[in-house]
Design a protein around this motif. Sequence first.
Motif, PDB file in Angstrom:
ATOM      1  N   ALA A  76      -9.493  51.180  17.652  1.00 44.97           N
ATOM      2  CA  ALA A  76      -9.554  51.641  16.267  1.00 44.97           C
ATOM      3  C   ALA A  76     -10.211  53.002  16.134  1.00 44.97           C
ATOM      4  O   ALA A  76      -9.995  53.717  15.163  1.00 44.97           O
ATOM      5  N   VAL A  77     -11.031  53.391  17.109  1.00 45.49           N
ATOM      6  CA  VAL A  77     -11.728  54.678  17.007  1.00 45.49           C
ATOM      7  C   VAL A  77     -11.538  55.498  18.271  1.00 45.49           C
ATOM      8  O   VAL A  77     -12.261  56.447  18.511  1.00 45.49           O
ATOM      9  N   SER A  78     -10.559  55.129  19.100  1.00 42.37           N
ATOM     10  CA  SER A  78     -10.400  55.807  20.383  1.00 42.37           C
ATOM     11  C   SER A  78      -9.558  57.057  20.302  1.00 42.37           C
ATOM     12  O   SER A  78      -9.392  57.759  21.292  1.00 42.37           O
ATOM     13  N   GLY A  79      -8.981  57.332  19.137  1.00 45.59           N
ATOM     14  CA  GLY A  79      -8.174  58.537  19.005  1.00 45.59           C
ATOM     15  C   GLY A  79      -6.710  58.323  19.366  1.00 45.59           C
ATOM     16  O   GLY A  79      -5.910  59.255  19.282  1.00 45.59           O
ATOM     17  N   GLU A  80      -6.320  57.101  19.766  1.00 45.92           N
ATOM     18  CA  GLU A  80      -4.937  56.841  20.117  1.00 45.92           C
ATOM     19  C   GLU A  80      -4.088  56.783  18.841  1.00 45.92           C
ATOM     20  O   GLU A  80      -4.550  56.381  17.775  1.00 45.92           O
ATOM     21  N   LYS A 126      -2.343  48.410  12.488  1.00 41.85           N
ATOM     22  CA  LYS A 126      -2.926  47.896  13.732  1.00 41.85           C
ATOM     23  C   LYS A 126      -4.423  48.211  13.790  1.00 41.85           C
ATOM     24  O   LYS A 126      -5.232  47.381  14.207  1.00 41.85           O
ATOM     25  N   LYS A 127      -4.772  49.425  13.354  1.00 40.12           N
ATOM     26  CA  LYS A 127      -6.200  49.796  13.343  1.00 40.12           C
ATOM     27  C   LYS A 127      -6.979  48.913  12.366  1.00 40.12           C
ATOM     28  O   LYS A 127      -8.094  48.460  12.649  1.00 40.12           O
ATOM     29  N   GLN A 128      -6.383  48.669  11.204  1.00 37.64           N
ATOM     30  CA  GLN A 128      -7.070  47.837  10.227  1.00 37.64           C
ATOM     31  C   GLN A 128      -7.245  46.407  10.731  1.00 37.64           C
ATOM     32  O   GLN A 128      -8.283  45.769  10.495  1.00 37.64           O
ATOM     33  N   ALA A 129      -6.238  45.900  11.430  1.00 37.89           N
ATOM     34  CA  ALA A 129      -6.348  44.546  11.994  1.00 37.89           C
ATOM     35  C   ALA A 129      -7.468  44.481  13.031  1.00 37.89           C
ATOM     36  O   ALA A 129      -8.239  43.516  13.081  1.00 37.89           O
ATOM     37  N   LEU A 130      -7.571  45.507  13.865  1.00 40.54           N
ATOM     38  CA  LEU A 130      -8.635  45.556  14.854  1.00 40.54           C
ATOM     39  C   LEU A 130     -10.002  45.612  14.198  1.00 40.54           C
ATOM     40  O   LEU A 130     -10.951  44.937  14.614  1.00 40.54           O
ATOM     41  N   ARG A 143     -10.788  44.482  11.263  1.00 36.44           N
ATOM     42  CA  ARG A 143     -11.101  43.178  10.655  1.00 36.44           C
ATOM     43  C   ARG A 143     -11.631  42.206  11.708  1.00 36.44           C
ATOM     44  O   ARG A 143     -12.592  41.476  11.481  1.00 36.44           O
ATOM     45  N   ARG A 144     -10.969  42.204  12.899  1.00 26.36           N
ATOM     46  CA  ARG A 144     -11.416  41.303  13.965  1.00 26.36           C
ATOM     47  C   ARG A 144     -12.840  41.663  14.431  1.00 26.36           C
ATOM     48  O   ARG A 144     -13.655  40.794  14.725  1.00 26.36           O
ATOM     49  N   GLN A 145     -13.111  42.987  14.493  1.00 27.39           N
ATOM     50  CA  GLN A 145     -14.454  43.409  14.933  1.00 27.39           C
ATOM     51  C   GLN A 145     -15.508  43.007  13.908  1.00 27.39           C
ATOM     52  O   GLN A 145     -16.627  42.626  14.272  1.00 27.39           O
ATOM     53  N   ASN A 146     -15.156  43.078  12.617  1.00 26.53           N
ATOM     54  CA  ASN A 146     -16.124  42.660  11.598  1.00 26.53           C
ATOM     55  C   ASN A 146     -16.400  41.163  11.676  1.00 26.53           C
ATOM     56  O   ASN A 146     -17.528  40.714  11.478  1.00 26.53           O
ATOM     57  N   ILE A 147     -15.364  40.377  11.967  1.00 34.77           N
ATOM     58  CA  ILE A 147     -15.559  38.929  12.139  1.00 34.77           C
ATOM     59  C   ILE A 147     -16.466  38.675  13.333  1.00 34.77           C
ATOM     60  O   ILE A 147     -17.388  37.857  13.279  1.00 34.77           O
ATOM     61  N   ASN A 148     -16.211  39.397  14.439  1.00 33.68           N
ATOM     62  CA  ASN A 148     -17.058  39.253  15.628  1.00 33.68           C
ATOM     63  C   ASN A 148     -18.502  39.605  15.315  1.00 33.68           C
ATOM     64  O   ASN A 148     -19.448  38.975  15.800  1.00 33.68           O
TER      65      ASN A 148
END
Length: 603
Positions: free
Chosen positions: A553-557, A563-567, A569-574
Amino acid sequence: MKNQQEYIRNFSIIAHIDHGKSTFADRIMELTLTVSNWELKEQMLDSMDVEREHGITVKSRTVRVFYQAKNGKEYQYNLIDTPGHVDFTYEVSKALAACEGVILLVDATQGVQAQTVANYQIAKNNNLVIIPVINKIDSPNANVEQTRRQISELMDFNEKDILCISAKTGKGVDDVLEYIQAVIPPPADVIEEPLKALVFDFQYDPYKGIIAYIRLFEGSLTKEKALLFMATQTYFHPVEIGVFSPHMQSTDLLSAGEVGYVVTGLKEVQQVKIGDTLTSSTTPTNEQLPGYEKSKSMVYAGFYPRDDRQKDFENAIHRLSLNDSSFHYQEEQSEVLGKGYHCGFLGMLHLQIIRERLEREYGVTVITTAPNVPYLVNMKDGTELWVNNPVYYPSFNKVQLVKEPISDVTITLPQEYIGDMMKLATSRKGIFIDLSYQAEQAILNYEMPTSEIAYDFFDQIKSLSRGYATMAVKLKNYRIADLIKAEIFVNYVKIDALAFILHREDAYRTASELVLKLKHTIPRKLYPMPVQVMVEGKVIAREDVPPLRKNAAVSGEKNSISKKQALLRRQNINKRNSEHSAIELPQEVFNSILEINKRTNYL
């Protein structure tokens, strides 16, 4: 019986660490035929593996030998071996209370050291006869004449009275044995009086119970006598009495002037106190012998089991404390590390020895929290609080002032290292008191916070002086200091076992360095974890432990927005779930706090 006392000599060997005390004791036992050749091994009086590996004596031991003098008479020598490291000064004072004389051993390759002078002063204050002996004269690095001159100048001895030996080869040891009976007086104890014996040490045996090491000053002792420990008012019937030759050997009688042991059969270690007076329960003595001051812990640290062997860990701690009266512990509970013990030690070497004994003798590996010293906290409500565990340090808005322990530090070193040593002492908040010269040695006196010397200061002065400097430490008083508590948060969870107390002026530097180290020592997870240092409710330093995988989500790819938003969301849950997940802290994490205290930029 009085005639028998004329042939008893009670003496001790005192010296600096690694000056050859235990080797000298080996030669005495060998030359007096106390042990046979097949029984003889190096450091006979050092029973623990850690003593042999470190080349030091931790716990004092006793042995009785018989010496055939040149006058044709046989003498009974009661020898008490003593520790030499600065942490174990209490053992030296215990041993000397049971003696009439001492052998002051000095290494010819190192000369008079700080602890040598400190032990000399203890012996002198006890009015003991002191025999100066120079050891290691066979070494190619020996400087016998210079050492002889140092002893003469520093401790007021006549040069012709200083004996020279090689404890390794046995050269000159015979002369010392002859000198002992000629110079050290026999005990002037009274046999007719009621029993009065000093407990100068003890050990715990799982089958026999507590075995008290005693020196009889008055009266006599048989196995049939009912006995009393006066300080604890504990009554018991002895299971066995005897002497050390060097192993325990039972006898029927111990008389005034002799040194031996009593198997008490008691199972509670609290029933026997070091320095207590042992007497008869039917005809007790009227007054106790002067006891010892209770040994005070100068360093505290938490011990937690590294695996799930909690019961083995608890048993090992308890059994070890039974054989070490200076090791104290109390139960504590950590939210992260679980159940453990907060332990008190005489110093860092003592802590290291206890850790190694737990591992070697009991097979228990422990996680050790960062050591700290005791503080006296004056609260705003007028109460005083002793704090030796940072977990219980009160909230900053309740504290009026804090006092920290201050120690008198005497550093003895070759003159060429004075400048670097003074820079090191100043970097540790040392206050210069005095500089004096004796022979080729310089003696620096400082007042320093005990917390600044408790961890690695002794190692650093050794390193700085290439092993020639030595240190003697004595607690002086408690002094007001600007101290604060630093709390560590990992992934927003407070890690109570990582908390520590430090000076306010060091807070930002220490916190910045610490979070950088913890960033690389805390085990990674699938998500980034912030590491924060909080002081008085404010975060003063932060670093993020990187995740195990790349953060897309922040790697510059160039990925789609969804897809970034889904990532994210998963990181916030973690992140939300992380507060309930276990945080594993290896020993390296706790070592990071210690390494921060090691100042390497003082030059």
